[in-house]
Scaffold this active site. Sequence first.
Site, short mmCIF file in Angstrom:
data_model
loop_
_atom_site.label_atom_id
_atom_site.label_comp_id
_atom_site.label_asym_id
_atom_site.label_seq_id
_atom_site.Cartn_x
_atom_site.Cartn_y
_atom_site.Cartn_z
N ASP A 294 31.94 37.18 44.61
CA ASP A 294 31.16 35.97 44.39
C ASP A 294 29.71 36.27 44.04
O ASP A 294 29.04 37.07 44.72
CB ASP A 294 31.19 35.08 45.64
CG ASP A 294 32.55 34.43 45.82
OD1 ASP A 294 33.20 34.12 44.80
OD2 ASP A 294 32.96 34.23 46.97
N HIS B 131 36.70 38.85 40.50
CA HIS B 131 35.25 38.86 40.75
C HIS B 131 34.96 38.98 42.25
O HIS B 131 35.80 38.69 43.10
CB HIS B 131 34.60 37.58 40.22
CG HIS B 131 35.00 36.33 40.92
ND1 HIS B 131 36.25 35.74 40.75
CD2 HIS B 131 34.35 35.54 41.81
CE1 HIS B 131 36.33 34.66 41.50
NE2 HIS B 131 35.20 34.51 42.16
N ARG C 260 34.94 24.75 49.84
CA ARG C 260 34.46 26.11 50.04
C ARG C 260 33.06 26.12 50.65
O ARG C 260 32.20 25.35 50.23
CB ARG C 260 34.43 26.84 48.70
CG ARG C 260 34.27 28.34 48.82
CD ARG C 260 34.29 28.99 47.46
NE ARG C 260 32.93 29.17 46.98
CZ ARG C 260 32.57 30.12 46.13
NH1 ARG C 260 33.47 30.95 45.65
NH2 ARG C 260 31.33 30.22 45.75
N HIS D 107 38.43 38.72 44.40
CA HIS D 107 39.52 37.74 44.36
C HIS D 107 39.64 37.15 42.96
O HIS D 107 38.74 37.30 42.12
CB HIS D 107 39.32 36.65 45.41
CG HIS D 107 38.01 35.93 45.31
ND1 HIS D 107 36.82 36.49 45.72
CD2 HIS D 107 37.69 34.70 44.84
CE1 HIS D 107 35.84 35.64 45.52
NE2 HIS D 107 36.33 34.54 44.98
#
Length: 301
Positions: free
Chosen positions: A125, A123, A292, A277
């Site tokens: 983000d 995907h 994150r 990623h």
Amino acid sequence: MQGPAADIVPLAVGNDKIRRVNASHPKIEVKPISPALGAEIYGVDISRPLDDRVVAEIRAALLEHLVVFFRDQSLTPQSLIAFAKRFGELARYPFVKGMDDFPEVVEVIKREDEVHNFGGIWHSDTTYLERPPMGSVLYACEIPPLGGDTLFANMYLAYDTLSDGMKAFLSDLNAVNSAAKPDAAVGRIERKTERPTGEDEIKTESVHPIVRTHPETGRKALYVNRGHTVKIDGFSEEESRPILEYLYLHQTRPEFTCRFRWTPGAVAFWDNRAAQHNAINDYQGYRRVMQRVTLAGEKPA
Ligand code: SIN
């Protein structure tokens, strides 16, 4: 097996529009980890305030390699935020509540007893948002003894290696991106009770060009992804499926990817506009804890 092919272009990254890292800088060293994308940066302690020149070099490395990695960092949530803010405004991830004192920092946790992981599918983000993030910074706090690597893929190469016919076909098409695709949503299940209130206000579907132009490099990148793209705008899901399936397979060909083996204190900083990623879920029974932060982006064009 891939379908008949598209012309293969050399796996060189970068182009004339990209500034190269200044090799004369005594402290920063940029070492590519694969021909397709990804580079480790040495000689920077990102927990400390960075001067403008170092920030410019990191940004240049990011634009050239699409994902950059730092080893052996020792970050607090404050220093993680401070580092990310040197590259732009922060954005909030819509579905998982941030840390109590640092709402911009989301903990990406898989406990020993959990089965699904967060981000365990190819995907970019949150492409279901009107303005998906330009990038994310992920800091490794606890790593399983083996496994839990992250894969990255280069969407410039994915686009460049399509046939002229496919490029022409895709050139004016948009895709519908949704937060509801089950394979991506399942990674958020374990964190469901931690969602912020007001979820109804979160935009969970957006239409974006299938081929986007990177606002900084001017290069074209393939911008559909298995995690969030549901159909080609104006097509039925049934009509879209074979085309999208072809693109999903094509864009993650092994030669377009790199694989990062995490170590405690490692940091990845990826460009969400040109890379995808996939967090590999191969460490059942072990705990993995990451922090994150996400950088705000613009509407893809
Ligand atoms: C993510 O998709 O942001 C998670 C990546 C990872 O945990 O490796």
